[in-house]
Design an enzyme around this catalytic site. Structure first.
Site, mmCIF file in Angstrom:
data_model
loop_
_atom_site.group_PDB
_atom_site.id
_atom_site.type_symbol
_atom_site.label_atom_id
_atom_site.label_comp_id
_atom_site.label_asym_id
_atom_site.label_seq_id
_atom_site.Cartn_x
_atom_site.Cartn_y
_atom_site.Cartn_z
ATOM 1 N N VAL A 173 40.238 31.052 41.906
ATOM 2 C CA VAL A 173 40.153 31.645 40.569
ATOM 3 C C VAL A 173 41.027 32.892 40.501
ATOM 4 O O VAL A 173 41.014 33.724 41.401
ATOM 5 C CB VAL A 173 38.686 32.000 40.225
ATOM 6 N N CYS A 174 41.758 33.018 39.399
ATOM 7 C CA CYS A 174 42.621 34.179 39.183
ATOM 8 C C CYS A 174 42.206 34.879 37.896
ATOM 9 O O CYS A 174 42.584 34.462 36.801
ATOM 10 C CB CYS A 174 44.085 33.734 39.106
ATOM 11 N N ILE A 175 41.379 35.917 38.043
ATOM 12 C CA ILE A 175 41.029 36.772 36.907
ATOM 13 C C ILE A 175 41.115 38.217 37.364
ATOM 14 O O ILE A 175 40.959 38.529 38.537
ATOM 15 C CB ILE A 175 39.630 36.458 36.314
#
Length: 145
Positions: A86-88
């Site tokens: 996940v890329c946040i």
């Protein structure tokens, strides 16, 4: 002897069990270093439904450094790398962004909890950021997940 990170995670998991986030369940894996969670998601606007499993792995210096979150279920989303990571912003290391895309206030802060991370991921899934995608191919479509 339990580490500070382990004690904090035990407390946060207990809090999460007492006040669960709708549509999310969590359980321990590998002595509280990781949480294994499932997100049952349904959104008719982007035409997906199902259960998506993920592993949240915490560093030994948590909460000073962010965990990583990786979907173990296949997921097609602009903010999820093809390998499931996940890329946040809130999972990016604290401080200034070396690339200048994010403010320090958007990145990891020790005040974040397992609950705030889960809520951010649920929000990310329903409102993708395709201006800075982790999965460029997924950002080029409107049929996520």
């Amino acid at each position: 002897m339990a580490s500070q990170a382990s004690l904090l995670l035990q407390k946060q998991l207990k809090d999460l069990c007492k006040n669960p986030v709708d549509g999310f369940s969590a359980g321990l894996v590998m002595r509280i270093i990781s949480l294994n969670g499932a997100l049952p998601l349904l959104d008719p606007l982007i035409r997906f439904r199902g259960f998506f499993n993920a592993i949240m792995s915490f560093p030994s210096n948590y909460p000073n450094s962010p965990p990583t979150v990786k979907f173990t279920s296949e997921i097609w989303h602009p903010n999820v790398y093809p390998d499931g990571l996940v890329c946040i912003s809130i999972l990016h290391p604290p401080g200034d962004d070396p690339n200048g895309y994010e403010l320090a206030s958007e990145r990891w802060m020790p005040i974040h909890t397992v609950e705030s991370i889960v809520l951010s991921i649920i929000s990310m899934i329903s409102s993708p950021n395709d201006e800075s995608p982790a999965n460029v191919e997924a950002a080029d479509t409107t049929d996520y997940v």
